[in-house]
Design an enzyme around this catalytic site. Structure first.
Site, PDB file in Angstrom:
ATOM      1  N   ASP A 163       1.527 -11.844 -11.719  1.00 17.99           N
ATOM      2  CA  ASP A 163       0.458 -11.541 -11.192  1.00 17.99           C
ATOM      3  C   ASP A 163       0.343 -12.407  -9.996  1.00 17.99           C
ATOM      4  O   ASP A 163      -0.325 -13.891 -10.397  1.00 17.99           O
ATOM      5  CB  ASP A 163      -1.035 -11.241 -12.381  1.00 17.99           C
ATOM      6  CG  ASP A 163      -0.802 -10.314 -13.238  1.00 17.99           C
ATOM      7  OD1 ASP A 163       0.263 -10.768 -13.937  1.00 17.99           O
ATOM      8  OD2 ASP A 163      -1.861  -9.937 -13.773  1.00 17.99           O
ATOM      9  N   LYS A 231      -2.104  -3.843  -8.596  1.00 16.77           N
ATOM     10  CA  LYS A 231      -2.945  -4.175  -9.247  1.00 16.77           C
ATOM     11  C   LYS A 231      -4.102  -4.603  -7.794  1.00 16.77           C
ATOM     12  O   LYS A 231      -4.230  -4.888  -7.153  1.00 16.77           O
ATOM     13  CB  LYS A 231      -2.954  -5.304  -9.596  1.00 16.77           C
ATOM     14  CG  LYS A 231      -4.424  -6.129 -10.799  1.00 16.77           C
ATOM     15  CD  LYS A 231      -3.556  -7.327 -11.446  1.00 16.77           C
ATOM     16  CE  LYS A 231      -4.347  -8.386 -11.693  1.00 16.77           C
ATOM     17  NZ  LYS A 231      -4.026  -9.380 -12.655  1.00 16.77           N
ATOM     18  N   LYS A 267      -2.537  -1.509 -12.271  1.00 21.28           N
ATOM     19  CA  LYS A 267      -3.177  -2.255 -13.783  1.00 21.28           C
ATOM     20  C   LYS A 267      -4.810  -2.590 -12.740  1.00 21.28           C
ATOM     21  O   LYS A 267      -4.864  -2.842 -11.247  1.00 21.28           O
ATOM     22  CB  LYS A 267      -2.899  -3.210 -13.177  1.00 21.28           C
ATOM     23  CG  LYS A 267      -3.677  -4.688 -14.533  1.00 21.28           C
ATOM     24  CD  LYS A 267      -3.128  -5.738 -14.127  1.00 21.28           C
ATOM     25  CE  LYS A 267      -4.128  -6.812 -15.417  1.00 21.28           C
ATOM     26  NZ  LYS A 267      -2.998  -8.426 -15.355  1.00 21.28           N
TER      27      LYS A 267
END
Length: 331
Positions: A163, A231, A267
């Site tokens: 991430d 995300k 996400k």
């Protein structure tokens, strides 16, 4: 730098090749991103609010709870993290409710790079993935070589997913090609010597991007650069995942697949704490992008406390009794 996003089949490859001029220069990338349709803020917020009122009951609610559990990236990202805390979190991720082995496993355990090895060893062959934040998370204020070393460290330790955070300062200053090139470099750093690659989630920190139009532009920029997931947030700022900003990401991945034939995951992270919240997001997914995204291959929740509420609501549905917070572990 030309567009080199991995394609899903020859048709997608051809579509991507036809867009290669988009990332040829900072100017062409800016023209493309600023040429995207503007976001109708009133319409966006109204749709998100309306979908959030959908009532999900009984069997559908039980299904939604299990689905949400299976989509969680169970997260600990604190300076006080210890190997023991990470091992305990891994055990919880594999068996969220030790008294009910029908409870689904979470999707992943998300930790800092120095805890990846501990998590990997603890999870073994459970099927739960290890995700690692990187690139000087959460601020992303470091030179590119430092960020890439951060990623390489996580991947070498066995991270299945990385991430990363974008350089919000560069994005807000309009240096889109710099952000694009950095994502591409991180994508390359996710590759292993055996030709496999950790999946890349690109975090925009939507709460710092100021406008919905910027969130849409960042979404397309991340996908053009090769994100496997986009995300919303790090969970470390005042405004994290919200239904409206997540709806923008969902619309972007839908439109991206229609345009180039590549499916990208979404996400939302930070601030999603209750079963009611999670179900609102699942309704957004179902009504915006459909069933193709209703699995943990394509949708995740970045959360630390959400799991506990899901477990309590799950137990209430199965027994008719609300157990309260003592029923679950405090992470």
């Amino acid at each position: 730098m030309p567009l080199t996003v991995p394609a899903h089949g020859p048709e997608a490859a051809a579509r991507l090749a036809s867009m290669s001029d988009v990332t040829a220069s900072d100017g062409s990338l800016r023209r493309f991103l600023h040429g995207l349709p503007g976001v109708d803020a009133v319409g966006l917020e109204g749709r998100a609010a309306t979908l959030g009122t959908r009532s999900i009951k009984t069997t559908a609610k039980a299904y939604a709870i299990d689905l949400a559990i299976s989509m969680i990236d169970l997260t600990t990202l604190e300076g006080a993290d210890t190997p023991g805390k990470v091992r305990a979190l891994c055990a919880k991720g594999v068996h969220p409710d030790p008294l009910d082995r029908s409870t689904p496993k979470v999707a992943a355990i998300c930790v800092y790079p120095d805890m990846v090895k501990v998590a990997k060893e603890s999870l073994g062959d459970s099927g739960v993935k290890v995700a690692s934040v990187a690139t000087a998370f959460p601020a992303g204020r470091a030179a590119l070589p430092v960020k890439l070393a951060d990623v390489a460290d996580a991947v070498a330790a066995g991270a299945d997913e990385v991430d990363m955070v974008i350089d919000r300062g560069a994005f807000l200053a309009g240096h889109y090609l710099k952000v694009y090139d950095e994502i591409r470099a991180v994508k390359e750093a996710c590759r292993r010597p055996d030709s496999t690659s950790a999946h890349l989630k690109v975090i925009f920190e939507t709460g710092e991007l100021s406008t919905y139009d910027n969130i849409r532009r960042a979404s397309w920029l991340g996908m053009l650069a090769g994100a496997d997931f986009i995300k919303t947030s790090t969970g470390k700022v005042a405004v994290n995942a919200t239904p409206p900003n997540t709806l923008i990401l969902l619309e972007a991945v839908r439109d991206f697949r229609e345009t180039v034939g590549v499916q990208v995951g979404v996400k939302p992270a930070g601030g999603i704490r209750t079963t009611k919240d999670a179900i609102k997001f699942l309704v957004l997914v179902n009504e915006t992008v459909g069933e193709d995204w209703l699995s943990n291959d394509w949708f995740r929740f970045g959360a630390s406390s959400l799991l506990n509420d899901l477990l309590m609501q799950r137990q209430k549905l199965s027994t008719g009794r609300y157990s309260g917070p003592d029923y679950v572990t405090v992470d």
